[in-house]
Design a protein around this motif. Structure first.
Motif, PDB file in Angstrom:
ATOM      1  N   UNK A  82     -13.379  41.465  41.102  1.00 39.42           N
ATOM      2  CA  UNK A  82     -12.043  42.009  41.353  1.00 39.42           C
ATOM      3  C   UNK A  82     -12.160  43.211  42.283  1.00 39.42           C
ATOM      4  N   UNK A  83     -11.283  43.243  43.299  1.00 36.62           N
ATOM      5  CA  UNK A  83     -11.313  44.303  44.301  1.00 36.62           C
ATOM      6  C   UNK A  83     -10.022  45.100  44.239  1.00 36.62           C
ATOM      7  N   UNK A  84     -10.153  46.402  44.056  1.00 42.17           N
ATOM      8  CA  UNK A  84      -8.993  47.298  44.025  1.00 42.17           C
ATOM      9  C   UNK A  84      -8.503  47.503  45.451  1.00 42.17           C
ATOM     10  N   UNK A  85      -7.368  46.891  45.789  1.00 40.22           N
ATOM     11  CA  UNK A  85      -6.863  46.922  47.160  1.00 40.22           C
ATOM     12  C   UNK A  85      -6.537  48.348  47.598  1.00 40.22           C
ATOM     13  N   UNK A  86      -5.932  49.126  46.720  1.00 39.99           N
ATOM     14  CA  UNK A  86      -5.566  50.499  47.078  1.00 39.99           C
ATOM     15  C   UNK A  86      -6.800  51.407  47.119  1.00 39.99           C
ATOM     16  N   UNK A  87      -7.672  51.288  46.110  1.00 36.53           N
ATOM     17  CA  UNK A  87      -8.834  52.168  46.030  1.00 36.53           C
ATOM     18  C   UNK A  87     -10.026  51.704  46.855  1.00 36.53           C
ATOM     19  N   UNK A  88      -9.951  50.475  47.391  1.00 35.37           N
ATOM     20  CA  UNK A  88     -11.021  49.924  48.226  1.00 35.37           C
ATOM     21  C   UNK A  88     -12.369  49.930  47.496  1.00 35.37           C
ATOM     22  N   UNK A  89     -12.375  49.428  46.271  1.00 36.26           N
ATOM     23  CA  UNK A  89     -13.629  49.413  45.511  1.00 36.26           C
ATOM     24  C   UNK A  89     -13.656  48.211  44.567  1.00 36.26           C
ATOM     25  N   UNK A  90     -14.857  47.832  44.160  1.00 35.70           N
ATOM     26  CA  UNK A  90     -15.046  46.737  43.220  1.00 35.70           C
ATOM     27  C   UNK A  90     -14.781  47.243  41.807  1.00 35.70           C
ATOM     28  N   UNK A  91     -14.012  46.467  41.029  1.00 34.39           N
ATOM     29  CA  UNK A  91     -13.718  46.821  39.643  1.00 34.39           C
ATOM     30  C   UNK A  91     -14.675  46.075  38.721  1.00 34.39           C
ATOM     31  N   UNK A  92     -15.308  46.810  37.848  1.00 30.12           N
ATOM     32  CA  UNK A  92     -16.248  46.197  36.909  1.00 30.12           C
ATOM     33  C   UNK A  92     -15.567  45.881  35.584  1.00 30.12           C
ATOM     34  N   UNK A  93     -16.074  44.858  34.907  1.00 32.92           N
ATOM     35  CA  UNK A  93     -15.610  44.565  33.547  1.00 32.92           C
ATOM     36  C   UNK A  93     -14.748  43.339  33.411  1.00 32.92           C
ATOM     37  N   UNK A  94     -13.894  43.059  34.425  1.00 32.83           N
ATOM     38  CA  UNK A  94     -13.037  41.886  34.364  1.00 32.83           C
ATOM     39  C   UNK A  94     -13.306  41.008  35.577  1.00 32.83           C
ATOM     40  N   UNK A  95     -13.536  39.725  35.322  1.00 29.47           N
ATOM     41  CA  UNK A  95     -13.853  38.801  36.394  1.00 29.47           C
ATOM     42  C   UNK A  95     -13.074  37.505  36.202  1.00 29.47           C
TER      43      UNK A  95
END
Length: 267
Positions: A82-95
């Motif tokens: 999952x990629x945080x569009x606003x924060x421009x970073x990969x989100x860990x924990x949920x796939x």
């Protein structure tokens, strides 16, 4: 189905159970069944743990992550980050996990109602991967982009659904209101009517797949043609112009023929 069962048992028993020395076969099968019967769904180790707890099974999150990793390494499933569009970073924990072959789902998922929307989403994900795209799930403040596909300098957004009703149109097209760049934005469904609007391109899933296949065939024709004679450095511009002309002609002739021939098969 017998063939699929044989493939499934070969992958599960030989390529996973034996290779990774899994001892709790019942637990492993429960996790795999959950993944296969709920394709294209976002979940975390916690949600999977809750599901297993409802089945009277207690398991650590580390064990869950290990088993899922084994399935990915055996190419039974693929994990989409999952990629945080606003924060421009990969989100860990949920796939999101997608089947590498939807046919394997029929081995376990026989008695359940077919989830056409999830299947189409899985097909689009697999097709994008096969075309060399890096594919992630886009996370927004108030929604989700099904796929953000990137390849070198290319980037495109994809929303996927089975059918478009008024309510679903608002949801699938409306999610792009929070995307403010100029990269291509698509909505893919089984509908044949073109719902494109406000610069957002709607594609029928079959047309979209045929588009890729047709261009692949065109490239094969071009590669075969140029393989028949030697290209020297003195006429590169001429050869470039000739290649462009060949691609244009094939696109206008071969591609429509392929589309018409496949209509009786695809409906």
């Amino acid at each position: 189905k017998t063939y699929l069962s044989d493939v499934y048992n070969s992958i599960v028993v030989k390529d996973i159970i034996e290779r990774f020395k899994i001892k709790d076969l019942d637990l492993f099968n429960k996790i795999l069944t959950f993944i296969i019967t709920t394709p294209s769904q976002t979940f975390s180790a916690e949600s999977l743990s809750n599901y297993l707890f409802s089945e009277n099974v207690e398991v650590s999150k580390m064990t869950l992550y290990n088993y899922l990793e084994y399935m990915c390494r055996a190419m039974l499933i693929n994990k989409a980050e999952r990629f945080d569009v606003r924060g421009k970073r990969i989100l860990n924990g949920k796939y999101k996990y997608y089947l590498t072959d939807l046919g394997l789902g029929q081995v376990i998922n026989n008695e359940r109602k077919k989830q056409m929307g999830a299947y189409i989403e899985n097909i689009v994900y697999n097709e994008l991967l096969s075309r060399g795209y890096d594919v992630k799930v886009g996370n927004l403040d108030f929604g989700e982009i099904d796929f953000i596909a990137t390849r070198f300098e290319e980037k495109a957004y994809y929303q996927v659904t089975y059918h478009l009703t008024d309510e679903i149109i608002d949801r699938e097209f409306g999610v792009y209101n929070d995307i403010h760049d100029n990269y291509p934005k698509y909505v893919i469904s089984y509908d044949t009517f073109d719902f494109s609007q406000n610069g957002i391109i709607h594609k029928n899933i079959i047309d979209w797949l045929l588009h890729f296949i047709s261009y692949a065939i065109i490239l094969v024709f071009v590669a075969t043609y140029f393989d028949s004679f030697k290209i020297d450095d003195t006429h590169l511009y001429l050869y470039g112009l000739l290649a462009t002309l060949i691609i244009f002609i094939l696109n206008k002739t071969i591609k429509p023929i392929i589309f018409r021939l496949t209509l009786p098969i695809t409906g």
